[in-house]
Write an enzyme that holds these catalytic residues in place. Structure first.
Site, mmCIF file in Angstrom:
data_model
loop_
_atom_site.group_PDB
_atom_site.id
_atom_site.type_symbol
_atom_site.label_atom_id
_atom_site.label_comp_id
_atom_site.label_asym_id
_atom_site.label_seq_id
_atom_site.Cartn_x
_atom_site.Cartn_y
_atom_site.Cartn_z
ATOM 1 N N GLN A 138 2.191 -7.725 -8.180
ATOM 2 C CA GLN A 138 3.488 -8.086 -7.617
ATOM 3 C C GLN A 138 4.610 -7.368 -8.352
ATOM 4 O O GLN A 138 4.560 -7.171 -9.567
ATOM 5 C CB GLN A 138 3.688 -9.594 -7.711
ATOM 6 C CG GLN A 138 4.869 -10.099 -6.912
ATOM 7 C CD GLN A 138 4.876 -11.606 -6.813
ATOM 8 O OE1 GLN A 138 3.867 -12.254 -7.041
ATOM 9 N NE2 GLN A 138 6.019 -12.182 -6.475
ATOM 10 N N GLN A 150 -6.822 -16.073 -15.515
ATOM 11 C CA GLN A 150 -5.892 -14.944 -15.501
ATOM 12 C C GLN A 150 -4.452 -15.391 -15.254
ATOM 13 O O GLN A 150 -3.502 -14.794 -15.750
ATOM 14 C CB GLN A 150 -6.324 -13.951 -14.413
ATOM 15 C CG GLN A 150 -5.526 -12.665 -14.380
ATOM 16 C CD GLN A 150 -5.136 -12.278 -12.968
ATOM 17 O OE1 GLN A 150 -4.426 -13.004 -12.290
ATOM 18 N NE2 GLN A 150 -5.618 -11.129 -12.530
ATOM 19 N N HIS A 153 1.775 -15.528 -15.630
ATOM 20 C CA HIS A 153 0.915 -15.300 -16.801
ATOM 21 C C HIS A 153 1.465 -15.993 -18.059
ATOM 22 O O HIS A 153 1.499 -15.412 -19.147
ATOM 23 C CB HIS A 153 0.706 -13.801 -17.039
ATOM 24 C CG HIS A 153 0.093 -13.106 -15.864
ATOM 25 N ND1 HIS A 153 -1.232 -13.255 -15.531
ATOM 26 C CD2 HIS A 153 0.641 -12.295 -14.924
ATOM 27 C CE1 HIS A 153 -1.480 -12.557 -14.428
ATOM 28 N NE2 HIS A 153 -0.369 -11.966 -14.041
ATOM 29 N N ARG A 197 -2.598 -18.443 -3.750
ATOM 30 C CA ARG A 197 -2.285 -18.169 -5.158
ATOM 31 C C ARG A 197 -0.779 -18.001 -5.336
ATOM 32 O O ARG A 197 -0.175 -18.570 -6.248
ATOM 33 C CB ARG A 197 -3.020 -16.898 -5.601
ATOM 34 C CG ARG A 197 -2.729 -16.424 -7.027
ATOM 35 C CD ARG A 197 -3.522 -15.128 -7.281
ATOM 36 N NE ARG A 197 -3.440 -14.656 -8.655
ATOM 37 C CZ ARG A 197 -2.578 -13.748 -9.087
ATOM 38 N NH1 ARG A 197 -1.674 -13.248 -8.246
ATOM 39 N NH2 ARG A 197 -2.591 -13.353 -10.349
ATOM 40 N N SER A 219 -3.055 -7.868 -12.502
ATOM 41 C CA SER A 219 -2.759 -9.215 -12.022
ATOM 42 C C SER A 219 -3.314 -9.407 -10.613
ATOM 43 O O SER A 219 -4.524 -9.405 -10.410
ATOM 44 C CB SER A 219 -1.248 -9.465 -12.085
ATOM 45 O OG SER A 219 -0.948 -10.812 -11.791
ATOM 46 N N LEU A 220 -2.444 -9.566 -9.614
ATOM 47 C CA LEU A 220 -2.886 -9.647 -8.221
ATOM 48 C C LEU A 220 -3.868 -8.523 -7.888
ATOM 49 O O LEU A 220 -4.830 -8.711 -7.144
ATOM 50 C CB LEU A 220 -1.662 -9.547 -7.298
ATOM 51 C CG LEU A 220 -1.904 -9.064 -5.868
ATOM 52 C CD1 LEU A 220 -2.610 -10.133 -5.068
ATOM 53 C CD2 LEU A 220 -0.594 -8.645 -5.223
#
Length: 427
Positions: free
Chosen positions: A13, A252, A203, A119, A94-95
């Site tokens: 993102q 994560q 995060h 999510r 991440s994503l």
């Protein structure tokens, strides 16, 4: 194609922009099909949102994550359709880790769209709007940043490192006022501070509520084996198997993304190329900052894509040339063995028919390659072996010597990566 080891990387993102993927859909039906599948899963027109909507609406977490994943998978599928490139590793930021798992075959595309939309919604709901913030910090040692996060986290408010992106870029995440205090201190120490335009403090422990919800969703999701190794953001190493996927994806959300460590891992595995699939060039730039030994391209950037395709064509031509040289070497080796093998047959007529005629036929094959560039095929190599079989038979070469010589040739061809069917005995 052999470009050396290649890694495919997928952004997270923050890379989104209005209009991303539009050119792919205009030129490739498979991209349109994926956006239409995403529409059916989400219940709204993602394609219209991405191509014609506002950046504010696109930046909303659940929209951004679904859009980036869809664009990234579309770019990956278009590339794979047009080029025969086998990745050594897949990794995402991440994503992007979910995108990597999807492209590796561990998650069905429609399931992945559903997962990232949920999510994103969970992450957005986990922290009230305006409570959290994230900031990129450059030119400050990661150890000092960690110390400042620990020092500034007081009174139930926190900030932590959320992304280890490169040797010179670290991202922090947490409560807005704590992040602001840390940034002020580090800026005074010479750091370059860039506040990130995100809707939640990703995060970080502020995502705890999102983790419990997402873990429940993941527990109902089935995962398949991965076609290629995929690195986990949590461990910066490849997944050990599909059973680890749900746990790592949940963890994560509150763990730092170990991007720099991931790049160092693939570098140690002798990866020399990286191709970013998805909007923008964030990961391409981060890889270049992490190491000069990996050439990175963004498939979304026209100049990068053209350069990449030129490199692929060049590599393909080099592969073809090397292949031809190896096939020619195999034919020449058969001819050399034929000449060097002792003759035990005094019958001139048999010798002419069994040695000279087949030898001259194969010699013409090699001559045509050397003079005119006529391609040598696997079939011609097999003909050279049959010529050698005729020579051994006619010269009455002892069977153990034939076996020994053929075994040497077999090993030499394996070294040249020439695969032949040796099931039928040549002796």
């Amino acid at each position: 194609m052999d470009m050396g080891k290649v890694a495919f990387v997928f952004p997270g993102q923050g890379s989104q922009y209005v209009g991303m993927g539009k050119a792919l859909c205009e030129e490739h039906d498979i991209a349109v099909k994926l956006f239409e599948e995403a529409n059916s899963v989400l219940g709204f027109d993602l394609m219209k949102l991405v191509f014609e909507g506002s950046i504010d609406e696109l930046t909303e977490t659940e929209h951004a994550q679904a859009a980036i994943l869809t664009h990234s998978v579309a770019a990956f599928q278009v590339f794979m359709k047009e080029h025969k490139v086998e990745p050594a590793y897949l990794l995402g930021h991440s994503l992007g880790e979910i995108t990597a798992l999807t492209c590796a075959g561990a998650i069905a595309f429609q399931d992945a769209v559903r997962l990232v939309y949920q999510r994103g919604r969970f992450m957005q709901e986990a922290a009230a709007k305006g409570v959290g913030a994230m900031a990129s910090i450059q030119q400050v040692d990661r150890g000092l940043i960690e110390q400042e996060c620990e020092r500034a986290s007081v009174g139930g408010k926190i900030a932590v490192v959320s992304n280890y992106n490169s040797p010179h870029q670290t991202v922090i995440s947490g409560h807005r006022d704590i992040v602001a205090n840390i940034c002020k201190t580090l800026e005074e120490a010479g750091g370059i501070i860039v506040p990130l335009q995100v809707s939640a403090p990703f995060h970080s422990p502020l995502m705890d509520r999102a983790v419990s919800k997402f873990r429940e969703v993941l527990s109902k999701q089935s995962f398949d084996d991965m076609k290629w190794p995929v690195l986990s953001n949590v461990t910066a190493t490849p997944y050990t198997g599909r059973d680890a996927i749900a746990g790592n994806l949940a963890k994560q959300m509150v763990s730092a993304v170990r991007w720099q460590d991931s790049i160092e891992f693939i570098q140690k595995q002798r990866v020399t190329w990286a191709i970013e699939f998805g909007p923008g060039k964030v990961l391409r730039n981060l890889i270049q900052k992490c190491t000069p030994s990996i050439r990175a391209f963004s498939y979304d950037i026209t100049a990068d894509r053209k350069s990449l395709e030129q490199e692929i064509r060049k590599s393909h031509e080099e592969d073809v040339n090397l292949r031809q040289k190896n096939l020619a070497a195999a034919v020449e080796r058969c001819m050399t063995v034929a000449v060097c093998t002792k003759n035990y047959n005094s019958n001139n007529e048999e010798y002419h028919e069994g040695v000279i005629v087949p030898y001259r036929t194969i010699k013409q094959v090699l001559h045509a390659y050397e003079q005119d560039g006529t391609p040598i095929t696997i079939e011609k190599v097999n003909e050279a072996l049959q010529m050698l079989k005729s020579v051994f038979s006619t010269k009455r070469t002892p069977t153990p010597e034939q076996a020994f010589r053929f075994d040497l040739i077999r090993k030499e061809m394996e070294d040249l990566e020439i695969c032949l069917d040796w099931k039928e005995s040549l002796i």
